[in-house]
Scaffold this motif. Sequence first.
Motif, PDB file in Angstrom:
ATOM      1  N   VAL A 253       0.837  -1.207   0.000  1.00 41.35           N
ATOM      2  CA  VAL A 253       0.000   0.000   0.000  1.00 41.35           C
ATOM      3  C   VAL A 253       0.871   1.257   0.000  1.00 41.35           C
ATOM      4  CG1 VAL A 253      -1.747   1.300   1.270  1.00 41.35           C
ATOM      5  CG2 VAL A 253      -1.941  -1.188   1.073  1.00 41.35           C
ATOM      6  N   ARG A 254       1.953   1.237   0.733  1.00 42.65           N
ATOM      7  CA  ARG A 254       2.872   2.390   0.689  1.00 42.65           C
ATOM      8  C   ARG A 254       3.412   2.589  -0.724  1.00 42.65           C
ATOM      9  NH1 ARG A 254       6.591   1.450   6.170  1.00 42.65           N
ATOM     10  NH2 ARG A 254       4.933   1.840   7.700  1.00 42.65           N
ATOM     11  N   TRP A 255       3.719   1.482  -1.403  1.00 44.55           N
ATOM     12  CA  TRP A 255       4.219   1.567  -2.778  1.00 44.55           C
ATOM     13  C   TRP A 255       3.175   2.194  -3.694  1.00 44.55           C
ATOM     14  CZ3 TRP A 255       8.992   0.992  -4.518  1.00 44.55           C
ATOM     15  CH2 TRP A 255       9.219   0.788  -5.887  1.00 44.55           C
ATOM     16  N   MET A 256       1.930   1.791  -3.540  1.00 48.06           N
ATOM     17  CA  MET A 256       0.862   2.360  -4.358  1.00 48.06           C
ATOM     18  C   MET A 256       0.693   3.856  -4.073  1.00 48.06           C
ATOM     19  SD  MET A 256      -0.055  -0.096  -6.260  1.00 48.06           S
ATOM     20  CE  MET A 256       0.474  -1.808  -6.248  1.00 48.06           C
ATOM     21  N   ARG A 257       0.775   4.237  -2.816  1.00 50.18           N
ATOM     22  CA  ARG A 257       0.650   5.654  -2.471  1.00 50.18           C
ATOM     23  C   ARG A 257       1.820   6.457  -3.051  1.00 50.18           C
ATOM     24  NH1 ARG A 257      -2.511   7.865   1.206  1.00 50.18           N
ATOM     25  NH2 ARG A 257      -0.839   9.184   2.059  1.00 50.18           N
ATOM     26  N   ARG A 258       3.009   5.879  -3.003  1.00 53.05           N
ATOM     27  CA  ARG A 258       4.174   6.606  -3.515  1.00 53.05           C
ATOM     28  C   ARG A 258       4.019   6.921  -5.005  1.00 53.05           C
ATOM     29  NH1 ARG A 258       9.990   3.851  -2.981  1.00 53.05           N
ATOM     30  NH2 ARG A 258       9.541   4.287  -0.787  1.00 53.05           N
ATOM     31  N   TRP A 259       3.587   5.925  -5.776  1.00 52.76           N
ATOM     32  CA  TRP A 259       3.610   6.092  -7.225  1.00 52.76           C
ATOM     33  C   TRP A 259       2.277   6.530  -7.822  1.00 52.76           C
ATOM     34  CZ3 TRP A 259       8.247   6.604  -9.020  1.00 52.76           C
ATOM     35  CH2 TRP A 259       9.303   5.967  -8.374  1.00 52.76           C
ATOM     36  N   LEU A 260       1.184   6.306  -7.125  1.00 52.25           N
ATOM     37  CA  LEU A 260      -0.123   6.679  -7.663  1.00 52.25           C
ATOM     38  C   LEU A 260      -0.700   7.931  -7.015  1.00 52.25           C
ATOM     39  CD1 LEU A 260      -1.773   3.118  -7.937  1.00 52.25           C
ATOM     40  CD2 LEU A 260      -0.522   4.412  -9.697  1.00 52.25           C
ATOM     41  N   LEU A 261      -0.251   8.230  -5.790  1.00 52.39           N
ATOM     42  CA  LEU A 261      -0.716   9.439  -5.094  1.00 52.39           C
ATOM     43  C   LEU A 261       0.409  10.431  -4.838  1.00 52.39           C
ATOM     44  CD1 LEU A 261      -3.178   7.939  -2.430  1.00 52.39           C
ATOM     45  CD2 LEU A 261      -3.771   9.520  -4.284  1.00 52.39           C
ATOM     46  N   HIS A 262       1.654  10.023  -5.173  1.00 51.66           N
ATOM     47  CA  HIS A 262       2.831  10.865  -4.912  1.00 51.66           C
ATOM     48  C   HIS A 262       2.925  11.238  -3.439  1.00 51.66           C
ATOM     49  CE1 HIS A 262       3.253  11.029  -9.225  1.00 51.66           C
ATOM     50  NE2 HIS A 262       2.034  11.526  -9.349  1.00 51.66           N
ATOM     51  N   ALA A 263       2.559  10.271  -2.599  1.00 49.95           N
ATOM     52  CA  ALA A 263       2.618  10.459  -1.154  1.00 49.95           C
ATOM     53  C   ALA A 263       3.578   9.424  -0.589  1.00 49.95           C
ATOM     54  CB  ALA A 263       1.224  10.305  -0.537  1.00 49.95           C
ATOM     55  N   ASP A 264       4.795   9.849  -0.315  1.00 50.77           N
ATOM     56  CA  ASP A 264       5.822   8.922   0.148  1.00 50.77           C
ATOM     57  C   ASP A 264       5.855   8.943   1.666  1.00 50.77           C
ATOM     58  OD1 ASP A 264       7.780   7.074   0.101  1.00 50.77           O
ATOM     59  OD2 ASP A 264       9.329   8.352  -0.768  1.00 50.77           O
ATOM     60  N   ASP A 265       4.845   8.319   2.277  1.00 49.25           N
ATOM     61  CA  ASP A 265       4.734   8.351   3.733  1.00 49.25           C
ATOM     62  C   ASP A 265       4.662   6.939   4.290  1.00 49.25           C
ATOM     63  OD1 ASP A 265       2.267   7.648   2.785  1.00 49.25           O
ATOM     64  OD2 ASP A 265       1.203   9.386   3.566  1.00 49.25           O
ATOM     65  N   ALA A 266       4.636   6.855   5.605  1.00 46.92           N
ATOM     66  CA  ALA A 266       4.697   5.542   6.260  1.00 46.92           C
ATOM     67  C   ALA A 266       3.355   5.224   6.912  1.00 46.92           C
ATOM     68  CB  ALA A 266       5.814   5.518   7.296  1.00 46.92           C
ATOM     69  N   ILE A 267       2.342   4.950   6.069  1.00 44.68           N
ATOM     70  CA  ILE A 267       1.038   4.587   6.627  1.00 44.68           C
ATOM     71  C   ILE A 267       1.165   3.254   7.363  1.00 44.68           C
ATOM     72  CG2 ILE A 267      -0.199   5.839   4.839  1.00 44.68           C
ATOM     73  CD1 ILE A 267      -0.286   2.085   4.686  1.00 44.68           C
ATOM     74  N   VAL A 268       0.250   3.009   8.302  1.00 44.80           N
ATOM     75  CA  VAL A 268       0.250   1.756   9.062  1.00 44.80           C
ATOM     76  C   VAL A 268      -1.144   1.134   8.987  1.00 44.80           C
ATOM     77  CG1 VAL A 268       2.086   2.448  10.642  1.00 44.80           C
ATOM     78  CG2 VAL A 268      -0.293   2.962  11.206  1.00 44.80           C
TER      79      VAL A 268
END
Length: 614
Positions: A359-374
């Motif tokens: 899910v973090r990978w999807m957020r990084r590349w699809l939402l441009h959100a490079d964060d540490a969701i849990v």
Amino acid sequence: MTTAWGTMLLLLAAATPAEDLKVLPASLDGVPPPGMMRAYLLRQVREASDRRAAEFEKGKAREQIAAYQARLRQFFIDQLGGLPERTPLEPRVVGRVEGDGYTVEKVIYQSQPGHFVTAALYLPKTKPPFPGVLVPCGHSENGKAMETYQRVSILLARNGLAALCYDPIDQGERFQLLDAKGVPQARTTLGHCLIGVGSILLGRNTATYRVWDGIRSLDYLESRPEVDPKRLGCTGNSGGGTLTAYLMALDPRIQAAAPSCYLTTLRRLAETIGPQDAEQNIHGQLAFGMDHADYVLMRAPRPTLLCCATHDYFDISGVWDTFRQAKRWYGRLGFPERVDLAEAEEKHGFSPLLRTAAVRWMRRWLLHADDAIVETEAKLLTDKQLQCTPQGQVMLLEGARSVYDLNRELESRLAETRRQMWAQKGAAAMLEEVRRLTGIRRLNELPALECQKVGVVQRGGYCLEKLILRPEPGIWLPALCFLPQKSAGPATLYLHGGGKQVDAAPGGPIEKLVQSGQIVLAVDLRGLGETQGGKPTGYGRFLGPDWADVFLAYLLNRSYLAMRAEDILVASRFLAHYQSSPARPVHLVAVGGTGPVALHAAALEPEAFASVTL
């Protein structure tokens, strides 16, 4: 007195040692006879792997990489038998469930007319449009309702990404073979393998249907007004990791991918657990040079995360080998940061660490959100709450068509095509086509086999010679040659699917032939009798005990039918000349599973046999 004599005779019979009709030693170059075919095929796997590695190293320039990718993608599609035409999805939302931070819509659509797909669409409660992520299921019996797939879908939706999780065939609500009471007759991987039997005969693969379901599911996902069609991803575990790997290689709409607990290398797979169920084996891919790493390489440089587990049965060293290949290619293309690996110190499964990484990978590349969701706790739905169909199975819907129906329809079309071809081209041309498709070589192209006599068994009026026949390196064919005291006329090559010993007992069918004056050669074709591998349990009950070796040959573009047909041809030639000059006529008798093989050998080399009895 009669009773006493009867008891004595029984005791004498019990004390008489039974005939030992085994021929092979306990070890064949360090391998027990039942392991012969696995060892033979593994050598070819390693050779194919080495050839592919050399080809991989040639891909330095962008143009070379692009050509490599195009060549493999076309091969992949060809091996699936092509893909069906797109037809209307006819989607219906049949239910809605509100969750904490997301909404679940229950959906039914048709990947092909009448071929229904059941799915759950998880939508964020934030403002659309959202990126969309396809979540193919692994081999869970309850499909999309399994805890793991609910949790990753919820995690995606709670973090701003729509997730579509659909039931694969023979899972969840999509069991393809039901009895009269609606009870599934083949489940998950066994169902996939049974579908594979018919599909392979038609030039398709279970993967053909699995891939097309995935592509049409992406079609549905991108059709939703809440989803941005330019921001699509895919993640799945185990069997879902397989589908993620396939789809990310073939469908350029997938911008970000995270296959989990599947990718390794085919070499390490073959050396460890061996081939798995039908859709995970693409015909001839090892021979052609399409390995697990190529599913990543075909999509380079689009973002790809390899999720894996230290203690997985999909070998971890193979995962790292695949990752290193991918990292090098992505680097050559100028984007080394777009491929990465997440390893959980766990056994096989979509563990919390891997779900979160995906899910973090999807957020990084699809939402441009490079964060540490849990991942936080979520209330899961029951199978019933996620049920899309009224009675829980798509095959109970009006107009439903199973994969078996689709295969039957294709076979009807192919049968008509074959009829026309035989009428137009004639038998000789069509038999050449059979030779081309099967790969059975001409008898005059096959080397003479080597023969070693290792023992003799005496019987009244004739003897049995124990022979080891060697048609090629790595193959030992145990044989019994029945020699009458006075031989006259022709000989018989005798084959039995259960092994050469089945009809070899005194008073049996072979003895009757010998008593008529014939020499009889009873041979275990490769992988039968003494060299049969596997066990008649699990898949072996339905696919044959050597199913895993057959799939290994399938990956190598080697056909057991062709290999055994060539065994028959060289054994026939050997028998025609054995202790005889000039050559004697040879009759062919094939019982049980050897029948189709014998039929091919005789049809392609009719002059080699005086008669054929099946």
